[in-house]
Design an enzyme around this catalytic site. Structure first.
Site, PDB file in Angstrom:
ATOM      1  N   GLU A 243     -37.306 128.506  -0.668  1.00 23.83           N
ATOM      2  CA  GLU A 243     -36.585 127.461   0.080  1.00 23.83           C
ATOM      3  C   GLU A 243     -36.652 127.676   1.589  1.00 23.83           C
ATOM      4  O   GLU A 243     -36.389 126.751   2.353  1.00 23.83           O
ATOM      5  CB  GLU A 243     -35.127 127.382  -0.391  1.00 23.83           C
ATOM      6  CG  GLU A 243     -35.034 127.073  -1.867  1.00 23.83           C
ATOM      7  CD  GLU A 243     -33.721 126.470  -2.309  1.00 23.83           C
ATOM      8  OE1 GLU A 243     -32.873 126.170  -1.450  1.00 23.83           O
ATOM      9  OE2 GLU A 243     -33.556 126.296  -3.521  1.00 23.83           O
TER      10      GLU A 243
ATOM     11  N   TYR B  16     -27.753 127.650   2.734  1.00 24.11           N
ATOM     12  CA  TYR B  16     -28.284 128.749   1.903  1.00 24.11           C
ATOM     13  C   TYR B  16     -29.654 129.187   2.404  1.00 24.11           C
ATOM     14  O   TYR B  16     -29.877 130.370   2.687  1.00 24.11           O
ATOM     15  CB  TYR B  16     -28.373 128.311   0.428  1.00 24.11           C
ATOM     16  CG  TYR B  16     -29.263 129.218  -0.395  1.00 24.11           C
ATOM     17  CD1 TYR B  16     -28.864 130.519  -0.703  1.00 24.11           C
ATOM     18  CD2 TYR B  16     -30.526 128.792  -0.844  1.00 24.11           C
ATOM     19  CE1 TYR B  16     -29.692 131.369  -1.448  1.00 24.11           C
ATOM     20  CE2 TYR B  16     -31.350 129.630  -1.583  1.00 24.11           C
ATOM     21  CZ  TYR B  16     -30.932 130.917  -1.886  1.00 24.11           C
ATOM     22  OH  TYR B  16     -31.755 131.751  -2.598  1.00 24.11           O
TER      23      TYR B  16
ATOM     24  N   THR C  99     -36.590 133.641  -1.168  1.00 21.35           N
ATOM     25  CA  THR C  99     -36.764 132.370  -1.868  1.00 21.35           C
ATOM     26  C   THR C  99     -37.836 131.505  -1.218  1.00 21.35           C
ATOM     27  O   THR C  99     -38.083 131.613  -0.006  1.00 21.35           O
ATOM     28  CB  THR C  99     -35.411 131.610  -1.853  1.00 21.35           C
ATOM     29  OG1 THR C  99     -35.611 130.288  -2.328  1.00 21.35           O
ATOM     30  CG2 THR C  99     -34.808 131.512  -0.454  1.00 21.35           C
TER      31      THR C  99
HETATM   32  P1  NAD Z   1     -26.612 135.311  -8.531  1.00 22.68           P
HETATM   33  O1  NAD Z   1     -25.715 134.437  -7.746  1.00 22.68           O
HETATM   34  O2  NAD Z   1     -26.712 135.119 -10.012  1.00 22.68           O
HETATM   35  O3  NAD Z   1     -26.211 136.833  -8.294  1.00 22.68           O
HETATM   36  C1  NAD Z   1     -25.857 137.340  -7.032  1.00 22.68           C
HETATM   37  C2  NAD Z   1     -25.163 138.682  -7.247  1.00 22.68           C
HETATM   38  O4  NAD Z   1     -24.828 139.234  -5.957  1.00 22.68           O
HETATM   39  C3  NAD Z   1     -23.844 138.569  -8.018  1.00 22.68           C
HETATM   40  O5  NAD Z   1     -23.786 139.556  -9.035  1.00 22.68           O
HETATM   41  C4  NAD Z   1     -22.769 138.798  -6.956  1.00 22.68           C
HETATM   42  O6  NAD Z   1     -21.587 139.398  -7.478  1.00 22.68           O
HETATM   43  C5  NAD Z   1     -23.512 139.730  -5.998  1.00 22.68           C
HETATM   44  N1  NAD Z   1     -22.951 139.689  -4.641  1.00 22.68           N
HETATM   45  C6  NAD Z   1     -22.646 138.573  -3.901  1.00 22.68           C
HETATM   46  N2  NAD Z   1     -22.118 138.938  -2.716  1.00 22.68           N
HETATM   47  C7  NAD Z   1     -22.132 140.298  -2.682  1.00 22.68           C
HETATM   48  C8  NAD Z   1     -21.736 141.268  -1.716  1.00 22.68           C
HETATM   49  N3  NAD Z   1     -21.213 140.887  -0.531  1.00 22.68           N
HETATM   50  N4  NAD Z   1     -21.886 142.574  -2.001  1.00 22.68           N
HETATM   51  C9  NAD Z   1     -22.408 142.967  -3.201  1.00 22.68           C
HETATM   52  N5  NAD Z   1     -22.776 142.093  -4.167  1.00 22.68           N
HETATM   53  C10 NAD Z   1     -22.650 140.776  -3.906  1.00 22.68           C
HETATM   54  O7  NAD Z   1     -28.042 135.194  -7.833  1.00 22.68           O
HETATM   55  P2  NAD Z   1     -29.509 135.190  -8.474  1.00 22.68           P
HETATM   56  O8  NAD Z   1     -29.868 133.815  -8.876  1.00 22.68           O
HETATM   57  O9  NAD Z   1     -29.610 136.305  -9.436  1.00 22.68           O
HETATM   58  O10 NAD Z   1     -30.364 135.528  -7.156  1.00 22.68           O
HETATM   59  C11 NAD Z   1     -30.571 136.887  -6.776  1.00 22.68           C
HETATM   60  C12 NAD Z   1     -31.401 136.917  -5.502  1.00 22.68           C
HETATM   61  O11 NAD Z   1     -32.650 136.279  -5.721  1.00 22.68           O
HETATM   62  C13 NAD Z   1     -30.761 136.198  -4.313  1.00 22.68           C
HETATM   63  O12 NAD Z   1     -31.030 136.950  -3.157  1.00 22.68           O
HETATM   64  C14 NAD Z   1     -31.480 134.851  -4.261  1.00 22.68           C
HETATM   65  O13 NAD Z   1     -31.519 134.369  -2.945  1.00 22.68           O
HETATM   66  C15 NAD Z   1     -32.855 135.245  -4.750  1.00 22.68           C
HETATM   67  N6  NAD Z   1     -33.610 134.190  -5.431  1.00 22.68           N
HETATM   68  C16 NAD Z   1     -33.062 133.507  -6.465  1.00 22.68           C
HETATM   69  C17 NAD Z   1     -33.812 132.557  -7.143  1.00 22.68           C
HETATM   70  C18 NAD Z   1     -33.245 131.791  -8.314  1.00 22.68           C
HETATM   71  O14 NAD Z   1     -33.883 130.845  -8.779  1.00 22.68           O
HETATM   72  N7  NAD Z   1     -32.091 132.141  -8.848  1.00 22.68           N
HETATM   73  C19 NAD Z   1     -35.127 132.286  -6.725  1.00 22.68           C
HETATM   74  C20 NAD Z   1     -35.648 132.990  -5.629  1.00 22.68           C
HETATM   75  C21 NAD Z   1     -34.881 133.960  -5.000  1.00 22.68           C
HETATM   76  O1  DAU Z   2     -36.197 127.645  -5.188  1.00 24.51           O
HETATM   77  C1  DAU Z   2     -35.513 128.854  -5.366  1.00 24.51           C
HETATM   78  C2  DAU Z   2     -34.028 128.591  -5.416  1.00 24.51           C
HETATM   79  O2  DAU Z   2     -33.763 127.995  -6.691  1.00 24.51           O
HETATM   80  C3  DAU Z   2     -33.181 129.847  -5.236  1.00 24.51           C
HETATM   81  O3  DAU Z   2     -33.419 130.386  -3.971  1.00 24.51           O
HETATM   82  C4  DAU Z   2     -31.691 129.519  -5.405  1.00 24.51           C
HETATM   83  O4  DAU Z   2     -30.910 130.703  -5.332  1.00 24.51           O
HETATM   84  C5  DAU Z   2     -31.490 128.877  -6.767  1.00 24.51           C
HETATM   85  O5  DAU Z   2     -30.148 128.486  -6.928  1.00 24.51           O
HETATM   86  C6  DAU Z   2     -32.419 127.675  -6.938  1.00 24.51           C
HETATM   87  O6  DAU Z   2     -31.998 126.599  -6.040  1.00 24.51           O
HETATM   88  P1  DAU Z   2     -31.976 125.076  -6.522  1.00 24.51           P
HETATM   89  O7  DAU Z   2     -31.069 124.326  -5.655  1.00 24.51           O
HETATM   90  O8  DAU Z   2     -33.368 124.569  -6.679  1.00 24.51           O
HETATM   91  O9  DAU Z   2     -31.367 125.288  -8.014  1.00 24.51           O
HETATM   92  P2  DAU Z   2     -30.340 124.411  -8.858  1.00 24.51           P
HETATM   93  O10 DAU Z   2     -30.367 124.934 -10.263  1.00 24.51           O
HETATM   94  O11 DAU Z   2     -29.017 124.280  -8.193  1.00 24.51           O
HETATM   95  O12 DAU Z   2     -31.008 122.954  -8.855  1.00 24.51           O
HETATM   96  C7  DAU Z   2     -32.321 122.734  -9.337  1.00 24.51           C
HETATM   97  C8  DAU Z   2     -32.656 121.284  -9.056  1.00 24.51           C
HETATM   98  O13 DAU Z   2     -31.839 120.451  -9.910  1.00 24.51           O
HETATM   99  C9  DAU Z   2     -32.357 120.842  -7.652  1.00 24.51           C
HETATM  100  O14 DAU Z   2     -33.347 119.914  -7.227  1.00 24.51           O
HETATM  101  C10 DAU Z   2     -31.003 120.142  -7.744  1.00 24.51           C
HETATM  102  C11 DAU Z   2     -31.016 119.572  -9.148  1.00 24.51           C
HETATM  103  N1  DAU Z   2     -29.698 119.525  -9.842  1.00 24.51           N
HETATM  104  C12 DAU Z   2     -28.918 120.633  -9.847  1.00 24.51           C
HETATM  105  C13 DAU Z   2     -27.705 120.631 -10.493  1.00 24.51           C
HETATM  106  C14 DAU Z   2     -26.834 121.868 -10.496  1.00 24.51           C
HETATM  107  C15 DAU Z   2     -29.320 118.359 -10.498  1.00 24.51           C
HETATM  108  O15 DAU Z   2     -30.055 117.348 -10.505  1.00 24.51           O
HETATM  109  N2  DAU Z   2     -28.112 118.360 -11.157  1.00 24.51           N
HETATM  110  C16 DAU Z   2     -27.286 119.441 -11.165  1.00 24.51           C
HETATM  111  O16 DAU Z   2     -26.175 119.367 -11.770  1.00 24.51           O
END
Ligand code: NAD
Ligand code: DAU
Length: 362
Positions: A138, A162, A136
């Site tokens: 972050e 995180y 990420t």
């Molecule tokens: P998500 O929370 O939707 O999915 C995570 C998955 O991992 C789930 O299916 C969960 O069951 C599985 N999991 C959790 N713990 C586990 C374990 N111990 N063993 C096996 N499986 C397990 O997450 P996402 O948003 O799809 O993110 C996926 C990856 O991408 C993460 O590594 C996250 O850090 C990274 N990432 C996410 C974002 C984003 O915006 N969502 C951005 C950049 C990077």
């Molecule tokens: O930047 C990459 C990351 O983006 C990933 O690594 C994380 O797994 C993913 O969850 C995401 O993190 P954020 O914290 O940025 O995502 P989230 O959707 O929780 O929030 C997006 C922004 O919106 C953040 O600045 C917090 C704000 N927010 C979030 C929620 C859930 C609100 O203002 N209100 C809300 O209810």
């Protein structure tokens, strides 16, 4: 060429989009999903896969060393794409333990299993192998208004449990490259959005609440800035890195936009006003409520994607306006998916706890 690809976390948001992408674009590949099915993972996300005969689902924990060893041996895994993680920043604030367990210890066990299978056991696989770690933006911390976007050499400065756990896992992956010559790549990506995102995250949460006439919680002043990437673009970028990225290298991935959270919420409301002209909740922006801020809330992220553009020729195809519209349409057409996800998880309890703490009632 990859033959047997292990996708950890393949029942989550990005992982399930990636499994679909791989089955659609790589006809020679067998895909093995390993997922613990935590609150964030669901078999619902893997329904109606293209060519499902090439997909195997394994329910299990990335912290389970003997399970991992069995999977590498039985399926002759030559490629790992590691998504499995605890992914929600707010949950890492109220319960950091699971983040250290899965994101740090789990990544460690996976690295150990790959090292054992690929570097120690005989005979070695004929094909080249690759361990790709999905991380990420972050890990780089928070930018001020005039700061340049993060590059691959920006020093790490994680500020939530995180992001600290993801930073630790990135360091372990790099250590396995330098120390043991495990062939790794890492990608650090910005905020994803699109189909199958768990509705605790900002965009699906806002769509769901707006449709149901509930409060739309905006943390703090809503002026925090994120860089948003449509999930299909992320999947394509990851696969380019796996196939053509240089071993040991890191690639930044992002969407190249800089909206504030408030702008995102207002845009979603305007799209819903247009697509649901008879909604009793119009104008949906009337549901916006400012609630207490996230502790340690990072103010701004922005990604410099020059390296992946130059070296691998990747850039996002979707722009933010078209991606948000497609996403709203997808959620409107998949209300059954949201309901089954909500019922099969702890979402209601989590929302009550999280938003009561913030003085809201989402
Ligand atoms: P998500 O929370 O939707 O999915 C995570 C998955 O991992 C789930 O299916 C969960 O069951 C599985 N999991 C959790 N713990 C586990 C374990 N111990 N063993 C096996 N499986 C397990 O997450 P996402 O948003 O799809 O993110 C996926 C990856 O991408 C993460 O590594 C996250 O850090 C990274 N990432 C996410 C974002 C984003 O915006 N969502 C951005 C950049 C990077
Ligand atoms: O930047 C990459 C990351 O983006 C990933 O690594 C994380 O797994 C993913 O969850 C995401 O993190 P954020 O914290 O940025 O995502 P989230 O959707 O929780 O929030 C997006 C922004 O919106 C953040 O600045 C917090 C704000 N927010 C979030 C929620 C859930 C609100 O203002 N209100 C809300 O209810």
């Amino acid at each position: 060429m990859a033959k047997n690809v292990l996708v950890t976390g393949g029942a989550g948001f990005i992982g399930s989009n990636f499994v679909r992408y791989l089955l659609e674009t790589e006809p020679q590949v067998q895909v093995f999903t390993l997922d613990l099915l935590t609150y964030a993972g669901s078999r619902e996300n893997l329904k109606d896969l293209p060519d499902p005969a090439r997909h195997t689902f394994i329910k299990g924990d990335i912290c389970d060393a003997s399970l991992l060893s069995g999977i590498f041996n039985q399926y002759e895994i030559d490629t790992v794409v590691h998504f499995a993680a605890e992914s929600h920043v707010d949950r890492s604030i109220t319960g950091p333990e699971a983040f250290v367990r899965t994101n740090v210890n789990g990544t460690f066990e996976l690295l150990q299993a790959a090292r054992k299978a690929w570097l120690h056991e005989k005979p070695p696989l004929d094909e080249p192998v690759r361990f790709h770690h999905v991380s990420t933006d972050e890990v780089f911390g928070s930018l001020g208004p005039g700061d340049p976007p993060f590059t691959e050499t920006t020093p790490y400065s994680p500020r939530s449990p995180y992001s600290a756990s993801k930073a630790a896992s990135d360091h372990l992956v790099r250590a396995y490259f330098h120390t043991y010559h495990l062939p790794v790549t890492i990608s650090n990506c910005s905020n994803n959005y699109g189909p199958y995102q768990f509705p605790e995250k900002l965009i699906p949460l806002i769509i769901f609440n707006a449709l149901n006439g509930k409060d739309l919680p905006v943390y703090g002043d809503g002026q925090q800035v994120r860089d948003w990437l449509y999930v299909a673009d992320h999947c394509e970028a990851i696969w380019q890195v796996v196939k053509r990225g240089k071993t040991g290298e890191t690639y930044n991935i992002g969407g190249g936009n800089q909206p504030t959270n408030l702008e995102i919420v207002q845009t979603l409301c305007a799209i819903l006003d247009e697509l649901r002209p008879n909604s009793p909740h119009r104008p949906h922006a009337g549901l916006i409520r400012f609630v207490a801020d996230r502790p340690g809330h990072d103010r701004r992220y922005a990604m410099n994607i020059g390296k992946i553009e130059r070296e691998l020729g990747w850039r996002p195809k979707e722009n933010l306006a078209s991606g948000l519209r497609k996403t709203v349409q997808w959620y409107l057409e998949h209300t059954g998916w949201i309901e089954s996800i909500r019922q099969g998880s702890d979402l209601t309890g989590w929302m009550e706890k999280n938003y009561a703490n913030r003085g809201g009632n989402a």
